[in-house]
Design a protein around this motif. Structure first.
Motif, mmCIF file in Angstrom:
data_model
loop_
_atom_site.group_PDB
_atom_site.id
_atom_site.type_symbol
_atom_site.label_atom_id
_atom_site.label_comp_id
_atom_site.label_asym_id
_atom_site.label_seq_id
_atom_site.Cartn_x
_atom_site.Cartn_y
_atom_site.Cartn_z
ATOM 1 N N LEU A 1 -35.932 16.420 37.114
ATOM 2 C CA LEU A 1 -36.919 16.293 38.751
ATOM 3 C C LEU A 1 -38.233 15.695 37.991
ATOM 4 N N GLU A 2 -38.273 15.220 39.345
ATOM 5 C CA GLU A 2 -39.973 14.204 39.137
ATOM 6 C C GLU A 2 -40.300 14.874 40.274
ATOM 7 N N ARG A 3 -41.671 14.234 39.683
ATOM 8 C CA ARG A 3 -42.499 14.037 41.408
ATOM 9 C C ARG A 3 -41.613 12.742 41.702
ATOM 10 N N VAL A 4 -41.610 11.804 42.745
ATOM 11 C CA VAL A 4 -41.781 10.292 43.443
ATOM 12 C C VAL A 4 -42.257 10.232 44.378
ATOM 13 N N PRO A 5 -43.544 9.347 43.974
ATOM 14 C CA PRO A 5 -44.344 8.418 45.156
ATOM 15 C C PRO A 5 -43.543 8.576 46.506
ATOM 16 N N VAL A 6 -43.847 9.014 47.858
ATOM 17 C CA VAL A 6 -43.257 8.966 49.122
ATOM 18 C C VAL A 6 -42.916 7.632 49.584
ATOM 19 N N ASP A 7 -44.130 6.927 49.437
ATOM 20 C CA ASP A 7 -43.801 5.286 49.454
ATOM 21 C C ASP A 7 -42.117 4.943 48.793
ATOM 22 N N ASP A 8 -41.993 5.738 47.529
ATOM 23 C CA ASP A 8 -41.433 4.843 46.969
ATOM 24 C C ASP A 8 -39.589 5.291 47.044
ATOM 25 N N VAL A 9 -39.596 7.009 47.915
ATOM 26 C CA VAL A 9 -38.899 7.392 48.534
ATOM 27 C C VAL A 9 -38.211 6.361 49.516
ATOM 28 N N ARG A 10 -39.223 6.040 50.540
ATOM 29 C CA ARG A 10 -39.210 5.289 51.548
ATOM 30 C C ARG A 10 -38.208 3.722 51.458
ATOM 31 N N ARG A 11 -38.908 2.959 50.516
ATOM 32 C CA ARG A 11 -37.966 2.143 49.909
ATOM 33 C C ARG A 11 -36.637 2.219 49.663
ATOM 34 N N THR A 12 -36.171 3.223 48.969
ATOM 35 C CA THR A 12 -34.598 3.792 48.138
ATOM 36 C C THR A 12 -34.337 4.605 50.188
ATOM 37 N N ILE A 13 -35.127 4.523 50.837
ATOM 38 C CA ILE A 13 -34.529 5.231 51.875
ATOM 39 C C ILE A 13 -35.128 4.992 53.315
ATOM 40 N N PRO A 14 -34.961 3.413 53.815
ATOM 41 C CA PRO A 14 -35.537 3.062 54.539
ATOM 42 C C PRO A 14 -35.650 4.092 55.847
ATOM 43 N N ALA A 15 -34.257 4.696 56.090
ATOM 44 C CA ALA A 15 -34.330 5.771 57.211
ATOM 45 C C ALA A 15 -35.071 7.121 57.948
ATOM 46 N N LEU A 16 -35.851 7.354 56.360
ATOM 47 C CA LEU A 16 -36.588 8.660 56.474
ATOM 48 C C LEU A 16 -37.378 8.478 57.899
ATOM 49 N N ALA A 17 -37.833 9.491 58.089
ATOM 50 C CA ALA A 17 -39.497 9.864 59.010
ATOM 51 C C ALA A 17 -40.579 9.598 58.606
ATOM 52 N N ASP A 18 -41.362 9.346 58.976
ATOM 53 C CA ASP A 18 -43.078 9.203 58.318
ATOM 54 C C ASP A 18 -43.799 10.095 57.611
ATOM 55 N N ARG A 19 -43.079 11.487 58.504
ATOM 56 C CA ARG A 19 -44.043 12.025 58.469
ATOM 57 C C ARG A 19 -44.172 13.294 57.201
ATOM 58 N N PHE A 20 -43.460 12.534 56.571
ATOM 59 C CA PHE A 20 -43.416 13.598 55.094
ATOM 60 C C PHE A 20 -44.096 13.087 54.023
ATOM 61 N N GLN A 21 -45.246 13.958 53.239
ATOM 62 C CA GLN A 21 -46.350 13.544 52.236
ATOM 63 C C GLN A 21 -46.179 12.865 50.558
ATOM 64 N N ARG A 22 -44.466 14.235 50.448
ATOM 65 C CA ARG A 22 -44.456 14.612 48.935
ATOM 66 C C ARG A 22 -42.946 14.707 48.845
ATOM 67 N N ALA A 23 -42.782 14.331 47.526
ATOM 68 C CA ALA A 23 -41.213 14.245 47.349
ATOM 69 C C ALA A 23 -40.702 14.625 45.651
ATOM 70 N N LEU A 24 -39.962 15.504 46.026
ATOM 71 C CA LEU A 24 -39.259 15.755 44.153
ATOM 72 C C LEU A 24 -37.988 15.023 44.261
ATOM 73 N N TYR A 25 -37.811 14.497 43.323
ATOM 74 C CA TYR A 25 -36.141 14.210 43.028
ATOM 75 C C TYR A 25 -34.922 14.118 42.066
ATOM 76 N N MET A 26 -34.364 14.638 42.550
ATOM 77 C CA MET A 26 -33.209 14.632 41.068
ATOM 78 C C MET A 26 -32.488 13.884 41.068
ATOM 79 N N PRO A 27 -31.608 13.186 40.010
ATOM 80 C CA PRO A 27 -31.849 12.257 40.500
ATOM 81 C C PRO A 27 -29.774 12.420 40.186
ATOM 82 N N GLY A 28 -29.638 14.020 38.581
ATOM 83 C CA GLY A 28 -27.742 14.034 38.990
ATOM 84 C C GLY A 28 -27.457 14.798 39.762
#
Length: 364
Positions: free
Chosen positions: A114-141
């Motif tokens: 489980l890792e912190r991910v820069p929200v800009d990286d999330v938006r590159r992965t999910i272009p449809a994501l809303a702009d309002r989010f500031q932080r993200a955690l990601y669990m790949p499995g």
């Protein structure tokens, strides 16, 4: 050959039967409606509690074991049934989580990525994501599973095995007792008898136990979901914010859920919930604001205190075993919950401490 009667043919009842038959027992399943058409069918199919670090240790123990078991289970079911349950490892993004440190400490303790991910990286992965989010955690499995197909695979696999009977449209009206033991159940049509009886009737479990004078704190909790159809690359990973989530299927369907409503056994859908879910969808993924809803349904979860299921024999009624009260996590916990019950019924050393789930420890 020992004969076991299982009440309820949702994910818990079907998988309990599958494990018991695999151990050489004869099983009869009695279902009040159609197998696999209640809460197990209606849920989203995320193979994880929504916020796993916030759950009691008893739920976490089952969830971790079940997650690890799903790949082998779905592969075996595909082989046994020819039906692919579609276990889909997409990973899961949690957006703007308030207790990030707790989440990361939990992951480190249980050796989960489980890792912190820069929200800009999330938006590159999910272009449809809303702009309002500031932080993200990601669990790949983290995976999701096509729950209707999982249920179909289980039913087909069971139907192909010897020593299994499935009886649909047979609502249980009460239990049959003889010689101080529970030895079966009554329906309007007939009696069903066996050496052991397993109650896995989901939201209806509390009502059924009440016929024995046992007060089981399991009650129906309605959850409504909506379904969109998008391009197959619209949402590559699951996304969760607040208490709502979006789940991608392999074919481009996007599930958004869900509500949490205490309204008895009313399984109808409502316009208020539809509006709320559509608003949530648009807050997560703005393009969904203009997407048509291709499905809207409701299911009844088996609500229980802290979401901890009841697993084990009821000492006050020998011969009656419980595997119920999984609340929002029936599908999540099923492989571990059913393994634990089978271990206890077969006298095997359980892989998880059964004490937190034991009915007699919790029903006073």
């Amino acid at each position: 050959m020992q004969h076991v009667l299982v009440i309820g043919a949702g994910i818990i009842g079907l998988l309990t039967a599958y494990k018991l038959v695999g151990a050489g027992l004869r099983v009869t399943l009695v279902e009040g409606g159609e197998p696999g058409r209640e809460a197990s069918w209606a849920g989203g199919g995320i193979v994880s509690p929504l916020y796993p670090w916030r759950y009691p240790a008893a739920v976490q123990a089952l969830a971790l074991q079940a997650q690890d078991a799903y790949p082998a289970l779905t592969a075996q079911l595909l082989q046994d049934s020819g039906v692919d349950p579609e276990l889909h490892v997409t990973g899961l993004y949690w957006m703007d989580v308030e207790d990030e440190e707790q989440a990361l400490a939990w992951a480190a303790r249980f050796e989960r990525t489980l890792e912190r991910v820069p929200v800009d990286d999330v938006r590159r992965t999910i272009p449809a994501l809303a702009d309002r989010f500031q932080r993200a955690l990601y669990m790949p499995g983290v995976a999701n599973i096509r729950n209707p197909r999982l249920l179909k695979a289980l039913r087909v696999a069971l139907e192909r095995l010897a020593h299994v009977e499935i009886h649909s449209q047979q609502p249980v009206q009460g239990f049959v007792q003889e010689g101080g033991r529970v030895v079966g159940v009554r329906t309007a049509a007939r009696e069903y008898r066996a050496d052991q009886v397993v109650l896995a009737a989901g939201a209806w479990s509390g009502e059924l136990l009440a016929t024995l004078g046992v007060q089981l704190p399991v009650q129906p909790v309605r959850g409504q979901m909506i379904l969109f159809k998008c391009a197959t690359d619209f949402l590559p990973s699951m996304v969760l914010a607040g208490r709502r989530y979006a789940i991608p299927r392999r074919d481009g369907h996007i599930l958004v859920g869900s509500t949490l409503e205490y309204c008895g056994f009313d399984k109808s859908t409502t316009e208020n919930a539809l509006d709320s879910l559509r608003a949530t969808a648009a807050e997560l993924l703005p393009d969904l604001a203009n997407a048509p809803v291709v499905g809207h349904w409701a299911g009844l979860r088996p609500g229980s205190p802290d979401g901890i299921p009841f697993i084990g024999e009821l000492a006050s009624h020998p011969g009656l075993w419980l595997n119920c009260g999984h609340f929002r996590n029936g599908l999540v916990l099923a492989p571990a919950s059913c393994r634990l019950l089978a271990d206890l019924m077969l006298g095997r050393a359980p892989s998880i401490d059964p004490t937190p789930y034991a009915p007699d420890q919790r029903l006073g």
